[in-house]
Design an enzyme around this catalytic site. Structure first.
Site, PDB file in Angstrom:
ATOM      1  N   ASP A 171       0.811  -1.159   0.020  1.00  0.00           N
ATOM      2  CA  ASP A 171      -0.001   0.008  -0.047  1.00  0.00           C
ATOM      3  C   ASP A 171       0.684   1.280  -0.130  1.00  0.00           C
ATOM      4  OD1 ASP A 171      -2.377   1.590   0.098  1.00  0.00           O
ATOM      5  OD2 ASP A 171      -2.533   1.345   2.397  1.00  0.00           O
ATOM      6  N   HIS A 203       3.355   3.413  -8.677  1.00  0.00           N
ATOM      7  CA  HIS A 203       3.171   1.891  -9.065  1.00  0.00           C
ATOM      8  C   HIS A 203       4.405   1.351  -9.724  1.00  0.00           C
ATOM      9  CE1 HIS A 203      -0.843   2.239  -7.895  1.00  0.00           C
ATOM     10  NE2 HIS A 203      -1.123   2.906  -9.151  1.00  0.00           N
ATOM     11  N   SER A 231      -6.507  -5.525  -6.572  1.00  0.00           N
ATOM     12  CA  SER A 231      -7.746  -6.172  -5.878  1.00  0.00           C
ATOM     13  C   SER A 231      -8.929  -5.967  -7.121  1.00  0.00           C
ATOM     14  CB  SER A 231      -8.031  -5.137  -4.598  1.00  0.00           C
ATOM     15  OG  SER A 231      -8.500  -3.935  -5.099  1.00  0.00           O
ATOM     16  N   GLU A 252     -11.470  -4.456  -6.179  1.00  0.00           N
ATOM     17  CA  GLU A 252     -12.041  -3.134  -6.091  1.00  0.00           C
ATOM     18  C   GLU A 252     -11.288  -2.222  -7.008  1.00  0.00           C
ATOM     19  OE1 GLU A 252     -11.513  -4.872  -3.349  1.00  0.00           O
ATOM     20  OE2 GLU A 252     -13.530  -5.136  -2.843  1.00  0.00           O
ATOM     21  N   LEU A 261      11.036 -21.246  -4.068  1.00  0.00           N
ATOM     22  CA  LEU A 261       9.834 -20.105  -3.496  1.00  0.00           C
ATOM     23  C   LEU A 261       8.923 -20.150  -4.344  1.00  0.00           C
ATOM     24  CD1 LEU A 261       9.193 -17.541  -1.747  1.00  0.00           C
ATOM     25  CD2 LEU A 261      10.637 -16.255  -3.446  1.00  0.00           C
TER      26      LEU A 261
HETATM   27  C1  FPP Z   1      -1.414   0.241  -3.620  1.00  0.00           C
HETATM   28  O1  FPP Z   1      -1.121   1.768  -3.547  1.00  0.00           O
HETATM   29  C2  FPP Z   1      -1.138  -0.680  -4.778  1.00  0.00           C
HETATM   30  C3  FPP Z   1      -1.722  -1.005  -5.741  1.00  0.00           C
HETATM   31  C4  FPP Z   1      -2.778  -0.683  -5.962  1.00  0.00           C
HETATM   32  C5  FPP Z   1      -0.750  -2.014  -6.726  1.00  0.00           C
HETATM   33  C6  FPP Z   1       0.387  -2.640  -6.406  1.00  0.00           C
HETATM   34  C7  FPP Z   1       1.145  -2.928  -7.716  1.00  0.00           C
HETATM   35  C8  FPP Z   1       2.415  -2.842  -7.508  1.00  0.00           C
HETATM   36  C9  FPP Z   1       3.262  -2.668  -6.487  1.00  0.00           C
HETATM   37  C10 FPP Z   1       3.281  -2.639  -8.901  1.00  0.00           C
HETATM   38  C11 FPP Z   1       2.803  -3.996  -9.882  1.00  0.00           C
HETATM   39  C12 FPP Z   1       2.991  -5.286  -9.286  1.00  0.00           C
HETATM   40  C13 FPP Z   1       3.786  -6.360  -9.820  1.00  0.00           C
HETATM   41  C14 FPP Z   1       3.645  -7.614  -9.383  1.00  0.00           C
HETATM   42  C15 FPP Z   1       4.448  -6.122 -11.112  1.00  0.00           C
HETATM   43  P1  FPP Z   1      -2.223   2.709  -3.810  1.00  0.00           P
HETATM   44  O2  FPP Z   1      -2.190   2.949  -5.256  1.00  0.00           O
HETATM   45  O3  FPP Z   1      -3.376   2.346  -2.995  1.00  0.00           O
HETATM   46  O4  FPP Z   1      -1.415   3.700  -2.965  1.00  0.00           O
HETATM   47  P2  FPP Z   1      -2.255   4.724  -2.083  1.00  0.00           P
HETATM   48  O5  FPP Z   1      -3.060   4.239  -0.963  1.00  0.00           O
HETATM   49  O6  FPP Z   1      -1.219   5.786  -1.578  1.00  0.00           O
HETATM   50  O7  FPP Z   1      -3.288   5.612  -3.071  1.00  0.00           O
END
Ligand code: FPP
Length: 229
Positions: free
Chosen positions: A9, A26, A54, A56, A120
């Site tokens: 997050d 990201h 997710s 959502e 893993l």
């Molecule tokens: C939460 O941050 C993160 C996500 C919704 C996406 C997670 C994706 C990655 C880490 C990159 C790609 C992953 C792979 C496996 C290649 P947020 O956008 O909700 O942050 P915020 O709460 O600060 O808005």
């Protein structure tokens, strides 16, 4: 811990603090994914589950969804060599059928390529929602009961768990969430019943190997009793 699960997050806030677009958060977050895979390899962790997208998240602006899918594509195109070298097997949980066909194809290809790797297992939660997963398991059991192939009284925790997308994967011992938020956010609701939860007050793009080592040290310090003495 044998199984570490992570709610990644804070990508958006990390980017906002730097005056960058969310997609840059990201992108930086994908680098942290590499760090935790390395850390898990070093620690001998057997399963790493990452909440990458997710159910959502489909409600985010189209451009952000596209950017996330593009990052995932890139990961699947570029990380195959590393996963083979590191003996990492790739798996995915979630409503994979909702992903774009081209992403699904890449995912299937890399899963196949890494299928015999052993040290893993990296589980990507994609288009994943725990309530949806639990409902699907209930529906599959109800279908069998209605058809008479199982009796309602046959349904116990073991049978139920065998219908979840995580069938065959041990429950997480440690759940890590970054950016200091104290929420589970529809992630592995059934599977984290006894998991130790460690909250890290860093945004995901800042998360490094040392942060995982610290979270594991915290896990080790806690006395795990499974509700018994
Ligand atoms: C939460 O941050 C993160 C996500 C919704 C996406 C997670 C994706 C990655 C880490 C990159 C790609 C992953 C792979 C496996 C290649 P947020 O956008 O909700 O942050 P915020 O709460 O600060 O808005």
């Amino acid at each position: 811990p044998k199984h570490v699960a992570i709610i990644m997050d804070g990508n958006g806030r990390w980017a906002k603090d730097r005056g960058l677009p969310r997609r840059e958060g990201h992108r930086a977050g994908a680098e942290s994914v590499r760090e935790v895979v390395d850390a898990c390899k070093e620690l001998g962790v057997e399963y790493l589950t990452l909440y990458a997208f997710s159910s959502e998240n489909w409600n985010r602006p189209e451009a952000e969804v596209k950017a996330l899918m593009a990052l995932l594509d890139r990961f699947l195109d570029e990380r195959g060599k590393d996963l083979m070298r590191q003996d990492v097997k790739l798996e995915a949980i979630g409503q994979i059928e909702r992903l774009p066909a081209s992403t699904r194809k890449r995912l299937e290809k890399l899963k196949e390529k890494t299928a015999n790797n052993k040290s893993l297992t990296l589980v990507l939660a994609l288009s994943y929602g725990a309530r949806e997963e639990i409902v699907a398991a209930a529906r599959s059991l109800a279908t069998d009961a209605a058809a008479g192939t199982i009796k309602p009284e046959d349904i116990d925790c073991t049978l139920f768990a065998s219908r979840l997308s995580t069938a065959g994967i041990p429950d997480p011992d440690l759940l890590v969430r970054t950016s200091g938020e104290l929420r589970v956010s529809n992630f592995l609701l059934w599977q984290i019943s006894y998991s130790e939860i460690v909250i890290v007050k860093k945004f995901w793009p800042e998360f490094r190997q040392g942060d995982l080592f610290e979270a594991v040290a915290e896990y080790t310090r806690r006395h795990r009793r499974f509700g018994a003495l």
